[in-house]
Design a protein around this motif. Structure first.
Motif, PDB file in Angstrom:
ATOM      1  N   THR A  93       0.839  -1.242   0.150  1.00 46.24           N
ATOM      2  CA  THR A  93      -0.189  -0.099   0.170  1.00 46.24           C
ATOM      3  C   THR A  93       0.857   1.192   0.131  1.00 46.24           C
ATOM      4  OG1 THR A  93      -0.006   0.153   2.279  1.00 46.24           O
ATOM      5  CG2 THR A  93      -1.560  -1.100   1.296  1.00 46.24           C
ATOM      6  N   LYS A  94       0.078   2.441  -0.533  1.00 54.18           N
ATOM      7  CA  LYS A  94       1.029   3.548  -0.576  1.00 54.18           C
ATOM      8  C   LYS A  94       1.438   4.041   0.811  1.00 54.18           C
ATOM      9  CE  LYS A  94       0.598   8.520  -1.708  1.00 54.18           C
ATOM     10  NZ  LYS A  94      -0.506   9.707  -2.409  1.00 54.18           N
ATOM     11  N   GLU A  95       0.691   3.847   2.041  1.00 48.98           N
ATOM     12  CA  GLU A  95       0.744   4.010   3.348  1.00 48.98           C
ATOM     13  C   GLU A  95       1.906   3.357   3.783  1.00 48.98           C
ATOM     14  OE1 GLU A  95      -3.044   5.025   2.071  1.00 48.98           O
ATOM     15  OE2 GLU A  95      -2.169   3.316   2.076  1.00 48.98           O
ATOM     16  N   GLY A  96       2.044   2.006   3.385  1.00 51.02           N
ATOM     17  CA  GLY A  96       3.059   1.059   3.767  1.00 51.02           C
ATOM     18  C   GLY A  96       4.591   1.249   3.394  1.00 51.02           C
ATOM     19  N   LYS A  97       4.825   2.314   2.571  1.00 55.68           N
ATOM     20  CA  LYS A  97       6.067   2.316   1.991  1.00 55.68           C
ATOM     21  C   LYS A  97       7.020   2.715   2.882  1.00 55.68           C
ATOM     22  CE  LYS A  97       4.452   1.327  -2.017  1.00 55.68           C
ATOM     23  NZ  LYS A  97       4.655  -0.291  -2.145  1.00 55.68           N
TER      24      LYS A  97
END
Length: 225
Positions: free
Chosen positions: A193-197
């Motif tokens: 996910t984008k937030e998990g980068k």
């Protein structure tokens, strides 16, 4: 099926090459011990000779623990260290090819040919299987373009740090070392996910490796990746 005697080639064993690669590695590498009976059983089931890196590693080690356990290269297993053998891991693998290593994020290195299952063969030859990586950050497969021997030699030679550089976080060594070898780190938000980068800001909790891998593949199937 070839007999165990046909698979053990003491005069042409690749073990000395593996030991040299381990001793010269810039990474911390632990060679896990194995039980001779279990090792013989694993090698006979694998049907690969010990003059290959794969056959030699399976017959003469329980596996390799690289970078505090970030990468676990599968051998004949080490119950006392909680690392399963290569056949136990592949019993739960529904894809084509042979799982030869797993990383702490649930990524898997699989020896395979294109998109179809093939029997293991020598590395470095045209048309032979190469290592493919199932990436937890994309939920897709990437062809590394190297056979088993060349891939493992590269990873032990320092490619591992470059391969995972964007996933390292401050203090990762202690956290990884504390994670059992039959477990991986469940990341929230997920890497894909984008937030998990920004993994340093994510929640990281050990979960059974079988659960982690299964969850990642299930999500990949649902998303069609």
């Amino acid at each position: 099926m070839r007999s165990l005697a046909e698979l053990i080639t003491d005069d042409r064993s690749a073990w000395a090459e593996i030991e040299a690669a381990v001793s010269g590695s810039p990474c911390a590498v632990e060679i896990l011990p194995t039980d001779p009976v279990r090792a013989a059983s694993c090698l006979q089931k694998l049907q690969v000779t010990t003059n290959s890196w794969l056959g030699s590693l399976v017959y003469l080690s329980g596996g390799l623990v690289v970078d505090e356990g970030w990468l676990r290269v599968l051998g004949s297993g080490s119950p006392e260290h909680r690392l399963p053998d290569i056949h136990t891991v592949n019993a739960g693998f529904e894809g084509a090819g042979l799982v030869v290593a797993q990383d702490i994020m649930g990524g898997e290195f699989v020896w395979r040919q294109g998109d179809t299952a093939q029997s293991p063969g020598p590395s470095g030859q045209s048309g032979q299987p190469t290592i493919h990586y199932f990436a937890p950050d994309t939920l897709g497969w990437e062809d590394v373009g190297l056979g088993y021997t060349d891939w493992l030699y590269a990873m032990l030679g320092g490619a591992l740090d470059q391969f995972y550089r964007s996933w390292r976080w401050p203090g990762w060594q202690d956290e990884v070392a504390d994670c059992p070898l039959d477990a991986g780190l469940h990341i929230l938000p997920p890497l894909f996910t984008k937030e998990g980068k920004e993994i340093a800001d994510s929640s990281r909790q050990p979960v059974p490796m079988t659960q982690l891998v299964s969850t990642l593949h299930d999500v990949a199937d649902q998303l069609g990746t």
